[in-house]
Design an enzyme around this catalytic site. Structure first.
Site, PDB file in Angstrom:
ATOM      1  N   GLU A   1       8.579   2.732  -0.937  1.00  0.00           N
ATOM      2  CA  GLU A   1       7.597   2.717   0.145  1.00  0.00           C
ATOM      3  C   GLU A   1       8.235   2.453   1.506  1.00  0.00           C
ATOM      4  O   GLU A   1       9.097   1.594   1.641  1.00  0.00           O
ATOM      5  CB  GLU A   1       6.565   1.628  -0.161  1.00  0.00           C
ATOM      6  CG  GLU A   1       5.425   1.539   0.813  1.00  0.00           C
ATOM      7  CD  GLU A   1       4.352   0.580   0.320  1.00  0.00           C
ATOM      8  OE1 GLU A   1       3.639   0.005   1.173  1.00  0.00           O
ATOM      9  OE2 GLU A   1       4.220   0.390  -0.913  1.00  0.00           O
TER      10      GLU A   1
ATOM     11  N   HIS B 181      -3.703   0.888   1.072  1.00  0.00           N
ATOM     12  CA  HIS B 181      -3.009  -0.342   1.440  1.00  0.00           C
ATOM     13  C   HIS B 181      -3.987  -1.490   1.671  1.00  0.00           C
ATOM     14  O   HIS B 181      -4.967  -1.350   2.398  1.00  0.00           O
ATOM     15  CB  HIS B 181      -2.203  -0.103   2.724  1.00  0.00           C
ATOM     16  CG  HIS B 181      -1.672  -1.350   3.357  1.00  0.00           C
ATOM     17  ND1 HIS B 181      -2.249  -1.916   4.485  1.00  0.00           N
ATOM     18  CD2 HIS B 181      -0.632  -2.149   3.025  1.00  0.00           C
ATOM     19  CE1 HIS B 181      -1.578  -2.999   4.819  1.00  0.00           C
ATOM     20  NE2 HIS B 181      -0.599  -3.168   3.966  1.00  0.00           N
TER      21      HIS B 181
ATOM     22  N   LYS C  87       9.374  -6.466  -2.260  1.00  0.00           N
ATOM     23  CA  LYS C  87       9.853  -6.189  -0.923  1.00  0.00           C
ATOM     24  C   LYS C  87      11.371  -6.029  -0.939  1.00  0.00           C
ATOM     25  O   LYS C  87      12.089  -6.799  -1.591  1.00  0.00           O
ATOM     26  CB  LYS C  87       9.462  -7.326   0.031  1.00  0.00           C
ATOM     27  CG  LYS C  87       7.960  -7.473   0.225  1.00  0.00           C
ATOM     28  CD  LYS C  87       7.358  -6.267   0.934  1.00  0.00           C
ATOM     29  CE  LYS C  87       5.882  -6.461   1.220  1.00  0.00           C
ATOM     30  NZ  LYS C  87       5.299  -5.353   2.012  1.00  0.00           N
TER      31      LYS C  87
END
Length: 387
Positions: free
Chosen positions: A243, A319, A188
Site C-alpha cells: 500500500e 480506508h 506499517k
C-alpha cells in the site's frame, strides 16, 4: 403565448419531508498511545495523539434524524467544522431525499475553496447523515438500501502494526487480532532502514504462518527507486497488497509498479476527490483502490468511485471509518476488504460484530450507529442551524 419558467430547484408534490435543523459537533478523540508510521520516522509528521471528528445530525419535519461524520488527523478539524457551519444553512428546507442535488448545492456554496480536500470533507458529514436518514426512512441497513452483494465483508486490522511498536508487541497483537475473529493483518513499513522493514515483515509472516492474509503500508515514503527495491524484496512474503509505496499523486509511478510485480498495488486513501481517483484509475495506478468516503465528500461521491473501479474490474478496500465502509463494501460486486480500527468504538453505542475473518452487517437501519455519551463528553464545539 407567455411561458412561465419553472424553478428547477423547487420542491414539488413528491416532496414528503423537509430538513428543519442541523446540529454540528466537533469532537476530539484521544488515542491511548501516540501512533507513528513512516511519515513520523522520516520527519514529515509528529506522532498522532488524537483524531478530530466532525458529526452532523440532520432533523426533519417528519421526525427522522440522520447521523454522519467526517474526520481529520493531526490538523484540519477546526477548519472542517468552520466550513460546515458556514454552508449548513443550505440544507434547511430541502427534501432530505434529494441527496445528489443537496451535495451540488453545498459544494457551490463554498465553491471558492474548491471541490476537494477540506471543503468536501466538511460536506461529507452532511452527505453521510442524509444517506443514514434515507435508509432509516426505508427501515433498512444502508447496504440493503444500496443493494448488497453480501451480508459480511472480509476485514483486516491495522492498529497493531504501527512502527513505534516493538516487533514482539506487533507479533502478539497480530495473533490476538486473528484470535478475535479478524481476517488479515496489515503492517506499517517505510522505516528509514529498509532491512528493518524486511526483518519485521519476515518475523510476522513466520509467526503467523503462510496462510494468513498479510498486507504492508509504506504511507507514501519511498521514491521510485526505493519502491522498486522494496516491492521486489517483499515478493517472497506472499502479500495481499503493498500500500502507498509512492506519493499518493504519482499515478504513473504506481502504475509501473503494478505492471512489474506480482504483488498487487493498493492506494487511494489520501485522494480527496472523485477526479483524483479517476486519474489514478485511468493511469492503471492501482490493482486495489482505497477510497475513503469522509475524505472524498461522502457516500454520494464514493459511489462514483465504486463505479469507476467496477468498470476496470478493480478491487476496492476502503480506508478507515469501518462504520460507514462496511455498508459500501457490502454493495460492491467484487469481494472487498474493510479496514478494522477499534479507535472509533468509544464514539458509538453500537459496535460491529467480527467473527470468522469477517465484519458482519447488523439489521439496524441506516448506518446502525448512534453517538455515545462519551463522544458528547469529548465535544469541544457545537453549532445548530434551523429555519
Amino acid at each position: 403565448m407567455t411561458v412561465t419558467p419553472v424553478d428547477p430547484a423547487s420542491n414539488g408534490p413528491a416532496t414528503l419531508d423537509r430538513i428543519t435543523g442541523v446540529r454540528l459537533s466537533s469532537v476530539t478523540l484521544p488515542l491511548d498511545t501516540p501512533i507513528s508510521d513512516a511519515k513520523v520516522f522520516t520527519g514529515r509528521q509528529r506522532p498522532m495523539t488524537e483524531v478530530a471528528m466532525l458529526f452532523a445530525e440532520i432533523s426533519t419535519e417528519s421526525g427522522y434524524e440522520g447521523v454522519g461524520f467526517s474526520y481529520s488527523k493531526r490538523a484540519g478539524g477546526r477548519g472542517q467544522f468552520a466550513h460546515a457551519h458556514e454552508i449548513a444553512p443550505v440544507l434547511v428546507g430541502e427534501d432530505p431525499s434529494d441527496i445528489a442535488k443537496i451535495w451540488d448545492q453545498l459544494v457551490w456554496a463554498g465553491a471558492s475553496v474548491g471541490r476537494s480536500g477540506l471543503a468536501v470533507q466538511a460536506i461529507a458529514a452532511f452527505d453521510i447523515a442524509l444517506w443514514d436518514l434515507k435508509a432509516k426512512r426505508a427501515g433498512l441497513p444502508l447496504a440493503k438500501l444500496l443493494g448488497a452483494h453480501r451480508d459480511s465483508v472480509r476485514c483486516y486490522n491495522t492498529s497493531g502494526g504501527f512502527l513505534q511498536a516493538p516487533i514482539e508487541e506487533v507479533k502478539e497483537k497480530s495473533a490476538a487480532a486473528l484470535e478475535s475473529g479478524i481476517g488479515g493483518i496489515k503492517l506499517k513499513v517505510g522505516h528509514p532502514d529498509s532491512a528493518t522493514d524486511i526483518a519485521r515483515v519476515g518475523a510476522v509472516r513466520e509467526h503467523l504462518g503462510d496462510g494468513v492474509p498479510l498486507m504492508v503500508d509504506a504511507n507514501q515514503q519511498w521514491d521510485r527507486a526505493a519502491a522498486q527495491r522494496m516491492c521486489r524484496a517483499f515478493e517472497e512474503f506472499g502479500l495481499v497488497w503493498i500500500e502507498e509505496p509512492l506519493d499518493a499523486y504519482d499515478s504513473e509511478g504506481h502504475a509501473a509498479l503494478a505492471q512489474t510485480f506480482d504483488t498487487p498495488i493498493a492506494t487511494g486513501e489520501m485522494l480527496a476527490s472523485v477526479a483524483e481517483h479517476a486519474d489514478l484509475i485511468r493511469h492503471g495506478g492501482a490493482d486495489i483502490v482505497q477510497p475513503d468516503a469522509p475524505r472524498i465528500g461522502g457516500i454520494t461521491q464514493f459511489l462514483k468511485v465504486m463505479s469507476l473501479a467496477d468498470q476496470r474490474d478493480l478491487q476496492i478496500a476502503p480506508h478507515f471509518a469501518m462504520e460507514i465502509h462496511i455498508h459500501l463494501a457490502a454493495a460492491y460486486q467484487r469481494e472487498p476488504w474493510v479496514e478494522h480500527f477499534e479507535w472509533l468504538n468509544p464514539l458509538f453505542n453500537e459496535h460491529l460484530e467480527i467473527s470468522g475473518g469477517r465484519m458482519h452487517l447488523s439489521a439496524r437501519p441506516g448506518l446502525g450507529v448512534t453517538i455515545s455519551d462519551q463522544a458528547r463528553a469529548w465535544t469541544v464545539e457545537t453549532a445548530e442551524v434551523t429555519g
